[in-house]
Design a protein around this motif. Structure first.
Motif, short mmCIF file in Angstrom:
data_model
loop_
_atom_site.label_atom_id
_atom_site.label_comp_id
_atom_site.label_asym_id
_atom_site.label_seq_id
_atom_site.Cartn_x
_atom_site.Cartn_y
_atom_site.Cartn_z
N PHE A 62 0.70 -1.39 -0.16
CA PHE A 62 -0.02 0.02 0.24
C PHE A 62 0.69 1.99 -0.14
N LEU A 63 2.24 1.01 0.32
CA LEU A 63 2.43 1.99 0.54
C LEU A 63 3.45 2.51 -0.50
N ASP A 64 3.48 1.65 -1.60
CA ASP A 64 4.11 2.06 -3.20
C ASP A 64 3.11 2.68 -4.16
N VAL A 65 1.61 2.87 -3.00
CA VAL A 65 0.15 3.37 -4.20
C VAL A 65 -0.15 4.83 -4.21
N SER A 66 0.25 6.00 -5.04
CA SER A 66 -0.91 6.91 -4.31
C SER A 66 -0.99 7.20 -3.06
N PRO A 67 -1.38 7.99 -2.17
CA PRO A 67 -2.03 8.32 -0.67
C PRO A 67 -3.46 8.16 -1.74
N LYS A 68 -4.02 7.99 -2.30
CA LYS A 68 -5.89 8.24 -2.73
C LYS A 68 -6.06 7.14 -3.75
N GLY A 69 -4.87 6.18 -3.79
CA GLY A 69 -4.77 5.45 -5.15
C GLY A 69 -5.08 5.97 -6.95
N GLU A 70 -4.13 7.16 -6.27
CA GLU A 70 -4.74 7.95 -8.42
C GLU A 70 -3.86 6.99 -9.01
N ASP A 71 -2.66 6.16 -8.52
CA ASP A 71 -2.07 5.89 -9.95
C ASP A 71 -2.01 4.76 -10.23
N ILE A 72 -3.60 3.69 -9.99
CA ILE A 72 -3.94 2.64 -9.63
C ILE A 72 -4.50 2.28 -11.84
N ARG A 73 -4.19 1.58 -12.04
CA ARG A 73 -4.67 0.95 -13.28
C ARG A 73 -5.22 0.10 -13.51
#
Length: 611
Positions: A62-73
């Motif tokens: 989770f720490l490798d993901v942007s704070p609000k999950g903006e980079d999830i694809r």
């Protein structure tokens, strides 16, 4: 150049499947496998929506993901096609996320279809599509998320709640939900998109949890004098229709709700059929005339005010994921919701996380290791590859020969056991051979030829043939008046026949055990050859380090890993050979035992007849 050619050869023998990287701006990805076995059974589903639940048990980054999950694809299996998605909840502190993903074509009865979740791009902006992720059949979807005081519709129809007196719950089955205390409810205004047209179909579904047995209404819709309800009778859920004449028809009260447990319920209208589904299975249905209906919808209580209404109070419990569709949901769609959204979800299998390689082309660890193998190591590995090929050929050929031998042995023994003592030589055939027979002297060629007309592949028959011929040689046929007499054999003659058959049996054992020594060589020699390659590789690695004076672990690790490749190759040769040797050895022992028993039976029969 030599190393590159050898690597290419090894990769051709042991192919690796590599997926391209969708976008170099993303550093990580996670593999997700869709398992629709026993869920989607009637054909692929178009624009199916699945829930991705991330937590510490299946995702530790989770720490490798942007704070609000903006980079999830999300990307399809081809690693090219982006998929629509919507993040209902992303909580990196508590390490939990709920994400809805649309699958354009969800395969039926499959456990191989995959999608990829990419993450790890600090510059990415949010790309979730709240309404676009939903199929066009949905006219209302309440996730019960967000900060609005009343539930908001996620579809493009914007059928938001107009009156809300229930209680919002931050932690429900899927992120947020709503609680009912018997007095709370919410209403949805009438719109054309929510109209019920039985000819086209209509459905309403939700996850519910009752706190205790009760008499209550979960859903109610009234249009003029027609009413459609989904209600609870004690711990039974049922559907109820009332027409303008006051006639009431209900489904059977046979679907049980367990207090404190989440259940998925669905009410499906299709033509004149009203079906009630509980946890993915149709629990009850009625067939009746269903009119077209409009009007506002009440959730959590009854819209009726009649004194004789059967519902005594409002719903007491929780609700999540309310969905209304303008078509009738199929059984596959309902099962997908149950198996894909519930706490025991089995539709998604969460695989390993992968990282984009820093070097261009993303070389795998296997290729990197093989590139560092020394020439001495390659010599050992090539020898082991040859040993492996020989072992496989031996195991395959022996399996064919042994199977064919046992088949013909069984056929011969079946006929032999039916012979009387005076007919012991009736199964013997002409000993003459033609040129084709001589070409098939090899046991493997005989087995592959498929000739079984006279037990050609039976080693017991060959022993029998030798015994009969020896018996005839020592007991010439009588002529004339002596032809009917029973000829006798002396004990010494019987012993001579047994000796001849024993000699034939030894030769048959030698024949069937031929080439088995190659497997023992692979079993015992493969690991030692691999160990030799490893020791030599380690010696060369340390010699190179000593010569260069560089004691960095990055200089040592590739050489050690490459040296261990020889041991891996040795074990890869020995382990399959060991299994094959033990299996074939047990079958050969069975054949040998059958030959010993047959010799004893044959000698006993001729001794009984001719002694």
């Amino acid at each position: 150049m030599l190393n590159n050619r050898i690597i290419l050869l090894v990769l051709m023998l042991f192919p690796l499947v590599a997926n391209a990287w969708w976008n170099d701006d993303w550093s990580y990805r996670k593999e997700l496998t869709l398992n629709t076995s026993a869920v989607v059974t009637s054909g692929e589903l178009d624009n199916a929506v699945v829930l991705v639940r991330l937590h510490t048990g299946n995702f530790g980054y989770f720490l490798d993901v942007s704070p609000k999950g903006e980079d999830i694809r999300f990307v399809a299996d081809d690693d090219v096609t982006p998929l629509k998605y919507y993040i209902e909840k992303f909580d990196p502190v508590n390490e939990m996320a709920m994400i809805w993903v649309q699958i354009p074509k969800l395969a039926a009865n499959s456990n191989t279809q995959k999608i990829w979740m990419y993450y790890g791009n600090p510059t990415a902006v949010a790309a979730g599509d709240r309404s676009g992720v939903l199929p066009v059949r949905d006219t209302l979807v309440y996730h019960f998320d967000g900060d609005a005081s009343a539930p908001q519709d996620s579809t493009a129809y914007a059928n938001h709640s107009t009156l809300f007196t229930a209680e919002r719950s931050a932690s429900s089955l899927i992120a947020g939900g709503v609680k009912f205390n018997g007095a709370g409810m919410f209403e949805i205004a009438d719109t054309p998109s929510l109209a019920i047209d039985p000819a086209k179909g209509w459905s309403i579904s939700a996850w519910i949890k009752i706190d205790k047995p009760q008499q209550s209404t979960i859903f109610s819709r009234k249009f003029v004098n027609d009413k459609l309800q989904l209600a609870v009778d004690g711990d039974k859920i049922y559907a109820r229709m009332e027409d303008e004449a006051g006639d009431v028809i209900e489904t059977a009260h046979n679907a049980t709700l367990m207090a404190g447990t989440w259940h998925h319920v669905a009410l499906v209208i299709k033509g004149n059929r009203l079906g009630l589904f509980l946890d993915g299975t149709e629990a009850a249905y009625v067939e009746t005339s269903i009119p077209e209906m409009a009007g506002s919808i009440t959730v959590g209580s009854d819209t009726g005010t009649e004194a004789n209404t059967e519902v005594k109070s409002g719903f007491i419990g929780e609700m999540d994921e309310l969905e209304i569709t303008k078509t009738a949901l199929t059984e596959d769609m309902i099962r997908l919701a149950v198996k894909g959204q519930g706490p025991g979800s089995t539709v998604l299998v969460y695989g390993e996380d992968g990282q984009q390689e820093s070097d261009e082309g993303g070389t795998s660890y296997f290729v990197t290791t093989m590139q560092n193998v020394t020439v001495d190591g390659w010599v050992v590995i090539i020898v082991l590859i040859i040993m492996f090929a020989i072992s496989v050929m031996v195991m395959v050929s022996k399996t064919i020969v042994i199977s064919s031998t046992m088949k013909d042995n069984r056929a011969f023994l079946k006929q032999f056991t039916g012979l009387g003592t005076s007919e012991v030589d009736n199964l013997d055939a002409d000993d003459s051979k033609n040129e084709d027979d001589e070409a098939l002297e090899s046991p493997l060629l005989m087995a592959l030829s498929g000739k079984h007309s006279h037990f050609e592949n039976s080693n017991i028959y060959r022993i029998y043939h030798v015994g009969v011929q020896e018996m005839h040689n020592r007991m010439p046929r009588a002529v004339g008046a002596d032809a009917a007499a029973t000829l006798t054999l002396t004990p010494q003659a019987i012993d001579a026949i047994r000796a001849t058959m024993d000699a034939s049996m030894v030769r048959e054992n030698q024949k069937i055990n031929s080439l088995m020594v190659l497997l023992t060589i692979a079993i015992s020699g493969g690991p030692f050859l691999g160990l030799l390659g490893t020791v030599v590789g380690v010696m060369i690695t340390f010699a190179a380090i000593a010569a260069s004076g560089n004691v960095d672990v990055n200089a040592i690790a590739p050489g050690i890993a490459a040296a261990l490749a020889a041991t891996v190759a040795g074990l890869a040769v020995a382990i399959p050979s060991l299994f094959g040797y033990n299996y074939l050895g047990s079958r050969i022992k069975e054949i040998s035992a059958d030959m010993h028993v047959f010799v004893d039976e044959f000698v006993a029969k001729i001794a009984e007849q001719h002694s």
